[in-house]
Design a protein around this motif. Structure first.
Motif, PDB file in Angstrom:
ATOM      1  N   PRO A 126      26.162  -7.686  -4.051  1.00 50.75           N
ATOM      2  CA  PRO A 126      25.467  -6.666  -3.251  1.00 50.75           C
ATOM      3  C   PRO A 126      25.129  -5.440  -4.094  1.00 50.75           C
ATOM      4  O   PRO A 126      25.972  -4.923  -4.823  1.00 50.75           O
ATOM      5  CB  PRO A 126      26.485  -6.332  -2.159  1.00 50.75           C
ATOM      6  N   SER A 127      23.875  -4.986  -3.989  1.00 51.84           N
ATOM      7  CA  SER A 127      23.413  -3.889  -4.838  1.00 51.84           C
ATOM      8  C   SER A 127      22.223  -3.205  -4.184  1.00 51.84           C
ATOM      9  O   SER A 127      21.451  -3.837  -3.472  1.00 51.84           O
ATOM     10  CB  SER A 127      22.999  -4.444  -6.211  1.00 51.84           C
ATOM     11  N   THR A 128      22.068  -1.913  -4.459  1.00 52.17           N
ATOM     12  CA  THR A 128      20.888  -1.189  -3.991  1.00 52.17           C
ATOM     13  C   THR A 128      19.784  -1.152  -5.041  1.00 52.17           C
ATOM     14  O   THR A 128      18.663  -0.735  -4.739  1.00 52.17           O
ATOM     15  CB  THR A 128      21.249   0.260  -3.597  1.00 52.17           C
ATOM     16  N   ASP A 129      20.079  -1.564  -6.274  1.00 44.51           N
ATOM     17  CA  ASP A 129      19.053  -1.486  -7.321  1.00 44.51           C
ATOM     18  C   ASP A 129      18.805  -2.818  -8.031  1.00 44.51           C
ATOM     19  O   ASP A 129      18.011  -2.875  -8.973  1.00 44.51           O
ATOM     20  CB  ASP A 129      19.389  -0.401  -8.349  1.00 44.51           C
ATOM     21  N   LYS A 130      19.448  -3.886  -7.577  1.00 48.02           N
ATOM     22  CA  LYS A 130      19.201  -5.214  -8.108  1.00 48.02           C
ATOM     23  C   LYS A 130      19.054  -6.186  -6.935  1.00 48.02           C
ATOM     24  O   LYS A 130      19.685  -5.998  -5.891  1.00 48.02           O
ATOM     25  CB  LYS A 130      20.350  -5.673  -9.010  1.00 48.02           C
ATOM     26  N   PRO A 131      18.248  -7.244  -7.079  1.00 44.52           N
ATOM     27  CA  PRO A 131      18.079  -8.192  -5.977  1.00 44.52           C
ATOM     28  C   PRO A 131      19.341  -9.009  -5.729  1.00 44.52           C
ATOM     29  O   PRO A 131      20.090  -9.322  -6.659  1.00 44.52           O
ATOM     30  CB  PRO A 131      16.924  -9.088  -6.454  1.00 44.52           C
ATOM     31  N   TRP A 132      19.582  -9.334  -4.468  1.00 46.51           N
ATOM     32  CA  TRP A 132      20.697 -10.204  -4.085  1.00 46.51           C
ATOM     33  C   TRP A 132      20.357 -10.873  -2.758  1.00 46.51           C
ATOM     34  O   TRP A 132      19.459 -10.436  -2.039  1.00 46.51           O
ATOM     35  CB  TRP A 132      22.013  -9.427  -3.983  1.00 46.51           C
ATOM     36  N   LEU A 133      21.054 -11.954  -2.466  1.00 46.72           N
ATOM     37  CA  LEU A 133      20.794 -12.759  -1.268  1.00 46.72           C
ATOM     38  C   LEU A 133      22.054 -12.865  -0.428  1.00 46.72           C
ATOM     39  O   LEU A 133      23.134 -13.166  -0.952  1.00 46.72           O
ATOM     40  CB  LEU A 133      20.321 -14.155  -1.682  1.00 46.72           C
ATOM     41  N   PHE A 134      21.917 -12.611   0.857  1.00 41.51           N
ATOM     42  CA  PHE A 134      22.999 -12.808   1.820  1.00 41.51           C
ATOM     43  C   PHE A 134      22.738 -14.087   2.591  1.00 41.51           C
ATOM     44  O   PHE A 134      21.624 -14.314   3.089  1.00 41.51           O
ATOM     45  CB  PHE A 134      23.071 -11.629   2.795  1.00 41.51           C
ATOM     46  N   GLN A 135      23.750 -14.947   2.675  1.00 40.17           N
ATOM     47  CA  GLN A 135      23.639 -16.198   3.406  1.00 40.17           C
ATOM     48  C   GLN A 135      24.743 -16.305   4.448  1.00 40.17           C
ATOM     49  O   GLN A 135      25.909 -16.025   4.170  1.00 40.17           O
ATOM     50  CB  GLN A 135      23.758 -17.401   2.460  1.00 40.17           C
ATOM     51  N   PHE A 136      24.351 -16.732   5.645  1.00 39.31           N
ATOM     52  CA  PHE A 136      25.324 -17.059   6.678  1.00 39.31           C
ATOM     53  C   PHE A 136      24.772 -18.213   7.489  1.00 39.31           C
ATOM     54  O   PHE A 136      23.603 -18.182   7.912  1.00 39.31           O
ATOM     55  CB  PHE A 136      25.599 -15.869   7.607  1.00 39.31           C
TER      56      PHE A 136
END
Length: 327
Positions: A126-136
């Protein structure tokens, strides 16, 4: 999906900060082994695509299963879902899990049905300045949200469920009623010529853009928004909003604004019975949007009680518009 080495990121806003804070609060409740299991590398495309309408006994997920979370950890996960999704979206996820609880029982694959068998994972930290993906997700549910600074893509998202009629929070509820009512309201508003354009067949078809269909392109079919009057255009927007309203308020508003700006280029297509709600397949396609509603019938199953529904943004599936390397 190729991953860019550098990505232009718009500065984080209050919602981005709240989501990342909630994600880190959830991670803080985990032990070292759990954190290692839940956070994958951002270039892990195998994990990125590890979702399905099938139960986990058929398609293995990655991350951490709800069954293996203690009450504090589950509460932190629910708070994170509450930031990523709207209240309606969280409710829908819990309704779908409650529906799956009704399928649980016995030996074999059914033993792995139920709300315990849903997984959470992060692809990238989790980051505000790099891409990330949340999966549920798990059986009949897959939430995949790619975050890049102040922007998010909820594509691909699988919803639906089985059974669709459940007792939830003390009352009988039909999980997809709002969306079906909106679609039938639009269909009923069409005159004969419009309906001829919209209805593509008398038999329902199956889901097209399900698991494994990254990069698949569909030609628009049905009646275009340009052929609708002002009132009918509002009805078309209501069908889209019934699904998009599961996003948090910031991202739902952004998507609906984009949809409204392209309303004339949306297409609404219908396959199947017109007088039996929940038995027909319908689809909306347009710039940045494909939505499918796909009733399922296995043997003697009632198709009104089993649906596989997809939302995709073909131009930004898995955030590809932001994070895929340029050719």
């Amino acid at each position: 999906m190729p991953i860019a080495t550098s990505v232009a990121v718009k500065p984080a806003d209050a919602k981005a900060l709240a989501i990342v804070d909630a994600a880190n609060d959830f991670l803080a409740t985990l032990n070292d082994a759990q954190r290692k299991a839940v956070v994958c590398a951002f270039d892990d495309n195998q994990q990125r695509a590890r979702w399905s309408n099938f139960p986990t006994s058929f398609v293995e997920r990655g991350g951490i299963m709800r069954r293996d979370l203690n009450p504090e950890q589950r509460a932190a996960l629910d708070r994170l879902l509450g930031e990523v999704l709207s209240e309606r979206g969280v409710r829908n996820a819990h309704m779908q899990m409650a529906a799956d609880d009704k399928l649980k029982g016995g030996d074999g694959p059914a033993a792995d049905f139920g709300s315990d068998f849903y997984y959470v994972a992060f692809v990238g930290a989790p980051s505000t300045d790099k891409p990330w993906l949340f999966q549920f997700g798990g059986h009949h549910l897959a939430i995949n949200v790619t975050f890049v600074g102040a922007e998010a893509s909820f594509s691909p998202m699988l919803t639906g469920g089985q059974p669709l009629t459940i007792d939830f929070e003390g009352r009988k509820t039909y999980i997809t009623k709002r969306e079906l009512d909106a679609a039938h309201g639009l269909l009923a508003s069409l005159d004969a010529a419009q309906k001829k354009a919209a209805v593509r067949g008398d038999e329902r078809i199956d889901l097209i853009l399900g698991p494994g269909e990254y990069g698949t392109t569909l030609a628009p079919e049905g009646i275009s928004g340009a052929k609708l009057n002002a009132a009918q255009k509002l009805l078309l927007l209501a069908v889209v909003e019934a699904r998009v309203s599961q996003f948090n308020g910031r991202d739902a508003a952004a998507k609906m604004a984009a949809v409204r700006s392209h309303i004339d280029n949306l297409h609404f297509g219908w396959w199947g019975p017109q007088d039996k709600p929940g038995t027909a397949y319908f689809r909306i396609t347009g710039p940045g949007l494909v939505m499918e509603y796909s009733p399922q019938q296995l043997g003697s199953d009632d198709p009104t009680e089993h649906a596989h529904n997809m939302y995709r943004d073909p131009a930004n599936d898995y955030g590809a518009a932001w994070v895929a390397a340029k050719k």
